[in-house]
Design a protein around this motif. Structure first.
Motif, PDB file in Angstrom:
ATOM      1  N   LEU A  55      -5.210 -33.903   0.731  1.00  0.00           N
ATOM      2  CA  LEU A  55      -5.038 -32.480   0.471  1.00  0.00           C
ATOM      3  C   LEU A  55      -4.202 -32.240  -0.787  1.00  0.00           C
ATOM      4  O   LEU A  55      -4.555 -31.408  -1.625  1.00  0.00           O
ATOM      5  CB  LEU A  55      -4.404 -31.787   1.689  1.00  0.00           C
ATOM      6  CG  LEU A  55      -4.177 -30.283   1.562  1.00  0.00           C
ATOM      7  CD1 LEU A  55      -5.502 -29.570   1.296  1.00  0.00           C
ATOM      8  CD2 LEU A  55      -3.531 -29.735   2.820  1.00  0.00           C
ATOM      9  N   GLU A  56      -3.118 -32.961  -0.949  1.00  0.00           N
ATOM     10  CA  GLU A  56      -2.237 -32.760  -2.106  1.00  0.00           C
ATOM     11  C   GLU A  56      -2.967 -33.057  -3.417  1.00  0.00           C
ATOM     12  O   GLU A  56      -2.892 -32.286  -4.374  1.00  0.00           O
ATOM     13  CB  GLU A  56      -1.009 -33.671  -1.987  1.00  0.00           C
ATOM     14  CG  GLU A  56      -0.062 -33.552  -3.154  1.00  0.00           C
ATOM     15  CD  GLU A  56       1.086 -34.547  -3.059  1.00  0.00           C
ATOM     16  OE1 GLU A  56       1.718 -34.776  -4.096  1.00  0.00           O
ATOM     17  OE2 GLU A  56       1.339 -35.083  -1.951  1.00  0.00           O
ATOM     18  N   HIS A  57      -3.702 -34.145  -3.460  1.00  0.00           N
ATOM     19  CA  HIS A  57      -4.375 -34.528  -4.702  1.00  0.00           C
ATOM     20  C   HIS A  57      -5.634 -33.703  -4.986  1.00  0.00           C
ATOM     21  O   HIS A  57      -5.982 -33.493  -6.144  1.00  0.00           O
ATOM     22  CB  HIS A  57      -4.680 -36.029  -4.698  1.00  0.00           C
ATOM     23  CG  HIS A  57      -3.442 -36.847  -4.821  1.00  0.00           C
ATOM     24  ND1 HIS A  57      -3.071 -37.765  -3.864  1.00  0.00           N
ATOM     25  CD2 HIS A  57      -2.470 -36.879  -5.768  1.00  0.00           C
ATOM     26  CE1 HIS A  57      -1.918 -38.331  -4.220  1.00  0.00           C
ATOM     27  NE2 HIS A  57      -1.537 -37.800  -5.380  1.00  0.00           N
ATOM     28  N   VAL A  58      -6.313 -33.210  -3.949  1.00  0.00           N
ATOM     29  CA  VAL A  58      -7.461 -32.344  -4.207  1.00  0.00           C
ATOM     30  C   VAL A  58      -6.982 -31.011  -4.755  1.00  0.00           C
ATOM     31  O   VAL A  58      -7.626 -30.406  -5.609  1.00  0.00           O
ATOM     32  CB  VAL A  58      -8.366 -32.170  -2.973  1.00  0.00           C
ATOM     33  CG1 VAL A  58      -7.824 -31.152  -1.984  1.00  0.00           C
ATOM     34  CG2 VAL A  58      -9.783 -31.784  -3.402  1.00  0.00           C
ATOM     35  N   ARG A  59      -5.819 -30.546  -4.308  1.00  0.00           N
ATOM     36  CA  ARG A  59      -5.261 -29.308  -4.861  1.00  0.00           C
ATOM     37  C   ARG A  59      -4.915 -29.495  -6.337  1.00  0.00           C
ATOM     38  O   ARG A  59      -5.185 -28.629  -7.162  1.00  0.00           O
ATOM     39  CB  ARG A  59      -4.023 -28.891  -4.079  1.00  0.00           C
ATOM     40  CG  ARG A  59      -4.339 -28.266  -2.746  1.00  0.00           C
ATOM     41  CD  ARG A  59      -3.089 -27.882  -2.005  1.00  0.00           C
ATOM     42  NE  ARG A  59      -3.418 -27.177  -0.772  1.00  0.00           N
ATOM     43  CZ  ARG A  59      -2.570 -26.989   0.215  1.00  0.00           C
ATOM     44  NH1 ARG A  59      -1.332 -27.450   0.132  1.00  0.00           N
ATOM     45  NH2 ARG A  59      -2.938 -26.329   1.285  1.00  0.00           N
ATOM     46  N   ALA A  60      -4.315 -30.616  -6.683  1.00  0.00           N
ATOM     47  CA  ALA A  60      -3.977 -30.893  -8.079  1.00  0.00           C
ATOM     48  C   ALA A  60      -5.247 -31.009  -8.923  1.00  0.00           C
ATOM     49  O   ALA A  60      -5.313 -30.504 -10.049  1.00  0.00           O
ATOM     50  CB  ALA A  60      -3.145 -32.173  -8.168  1.00  0.00           C
ATOM     51  N   TYR A  61      -6.261 -31.679  -8.394  1.00  0.00           N
ATOM     52  CA  TYR A  61      -7.537 -31.830  -9.114  1.00  0.00           C
ATOM     53  C   TYR A  61      -8.174 -30.463  -9.345  1.00  0.00           C
ATOM     54  O   TYR A  61      -8.643 -30.164 -10.442  1.00  0.00           O
ATOM     55  CB  TYR A  61      -8.471 -32.732  -8.308  1.00  0.00           C
ATOM     56  CG  TYR A  61      -9.801 -33.000  -8.982  1.00  0.00           C
ATOM     57  CD1 TYR A  61      -9.939 -34.027  -9.900  1.00  0.00           C
ATOM     58  CD2 TYR A  61     -10.924 -32.226  -8.688  1.00  0.00           C
ATOM     59  CE1 TYR A  61     -11.155 -34.287 -10.523  1.00  0.00           C
ATOM     60  CE2 TYR A  61     -12.140 -32.473  -9.293  1.00  0.00           C
ATOM     61  CZ  TYR A  61     -12.249 -33.510 -10.214  1.00  0.00           C
ATOM     62  OH  TYR A  61     -13.459 -33.751 -10.821  1.00  0.00           O
ATOM     63  N   ASN A  62      -8.183 -29.626  -8.316  1.00  0.00           N
ATOM     64  CA  ASN A  62      -8.776 -28.293  -8.438  1.00  0.00           C
ATOM     65  C   ASN A  62      -8.022 -27.422  -9.436  1.00  0.00           C
ATOM     66  O   ASN A  62      -8.628 -26.598 -10.120  1.00  0.00           O
ATOM     67  CB  ASN A  62      -8.846 -27.600  -7.074  1.00  0.00           C
ATOM     68  CG  ASN A  62      -9.924 -28.186  -6.189  1.00  0.00           C
ATOM     69  OD1 ASN A  62     -10.835 -28.852  -6.663  1.00  0.00           O
ATOM     70  ND2 ASN A  62      -9.806 -27.954  -4.897  1.00  0.00           N
ATOM     71  N   ALA A  63      -6.723 -27.590  -9.515  1.00  0.00           N
ATOM     72  CA  ALA A  63      -5.934 -26.811 -10.475  1.00  0.00           C
ATOM     73  C   ALA A  63      -6.308 -27.180 -11.918  1.00  0.00           C
ATOM     74  O   ALA A  63      -6.242 -26.344 -12.813  1.00  0.00           O
ATOM     75  CB  ALA A  63      -4.447 -27.029 -10.237  1.00  0.00           C
ATOM     76  N   ARG A  64      -6.699 -28.432 -12.156  1.00  0.00           N
ATOM     77  CA  ARG A  64      -7.086 -28.882 -13.499  1.00  0.00           C
ATOM     78  C   ARG A  64      -8.567 -28.668 -13.799  1.00  0.00           C
ATOM     79  O   ARG A  64      -8.976 -28.680 -14.946  1.00  0.00           O
ATOM     80  CB  ARG A  64      -6.783 -30.378 -13.657  1.00  0.00           C
ATOM     81  CG  ARG A  64      -5.325 -30.729 -13.701  1.00  0.00           C
ATOM     82  CD  ARG A  64      -5.123 -32.202 -14.036  1.00  0.00           C
ATOM     83  NE  ARG A  64      -5.995 -33.120 -13.306  1.00  0.00           N
ATOM     84  CZ  ARG A  64      -5.686 -33.719 -12.164  1.00  0.00           C
ATOM     85  NH1 ARG A  64      -4.519 -33.515 -11.604  1.00  0.00           N
ATOM     86  NH2 ARG A  64      -6.546 -34.536 -11.577  1.00  0.00           N
TER      87      ARG A  64
END
Length: 196
Positions: A55-64
């Protein structure tokens, strides 16, 4: 025995719930050992291949993530127009000849009229614009766009500057201007009557 009272389930899937199709492997971020339960597309060219993140890394990926990054404004507009029709070819109704007639026939059959209406007879040329049509070389019925295009063509051809200051060309241009004004006025009044 009475029926049980109506109950509606208020349970909804949360937006950040893990993907039920998750492959059950670790997060694709190299420094993470959590489960990769959330998918993210690898590129805009291949939206069906995924990275799997926690969840944490998919949020970061989506932000970029920026789907339109590197596209020109024209490419973005084309992409948006394509998406409105689900990437399938579209065209306005009534173009390419028989599309409108086919639709009218289907609607008539659907409405139970049995058969489609016959085509209306062509309109007779109104007497007040016969001369204008002859001068412009147009046939009735005509559209405002067709009249404007023909007027531009004739005005360019008969303009005195294009004919070395010839007085005959100047007189022909005056006649063309008067004919176009009469035709334009008639078509505008027809449109006003139709919209009233």
């Amino acid at each position: 025995m009475s029926a049980p009272p109506f109950s509606r389930s208020t349970r909804r899937v949360r937006a950040f719930a893990p993907d039920p199709d998750a492959p059950g492997r670790a997060c694709d971020n190299p420094d993470c050992d959590l489960a990769g339960d959330y998918r993210a597309p690898k590129s805009r060219d291949n939206l069906r291949e995924y990275y799997w993140f926690c969840l944490e890394h998919v949020r970061a990926y989506n932000a970029r993530w920026d789907y339109y990054k590197g596209m020109s404004p024209g490419e973005i507009e084309s992409n948006l127009r394509s998406d409105t029709g689900w990437q399938r070819p579209t065209w306005p109704l009534g173009r390419n000849g028989s599309i409108g007639e086919a639709l009218e026939a289907e609607l008539a059959a659907f409405a139970g009229l049995g058969r489609a209406r016959a085509k209306p007879e062509p309109e007779r040329t109104p007497s007040e614009i016969r001369e204008a049509l002859a001068i412009l070389g147009l046939e009735w019925p005509t559209s405002r766009e067709a009249a404007r295009n023909r007027y531009k063509e004739l005005a360019k051809r008969h303009h005195p500057d294009a004919n070395g200051g010839d007085k005959g060309a100047e007189e022909r241009l005056k006649t063309i201007n008067i004919a176009y004004a009469a035709l334009r006025s008639h078509l505008a009044s027809m449109q006003a009557e139709a919209s009233a």
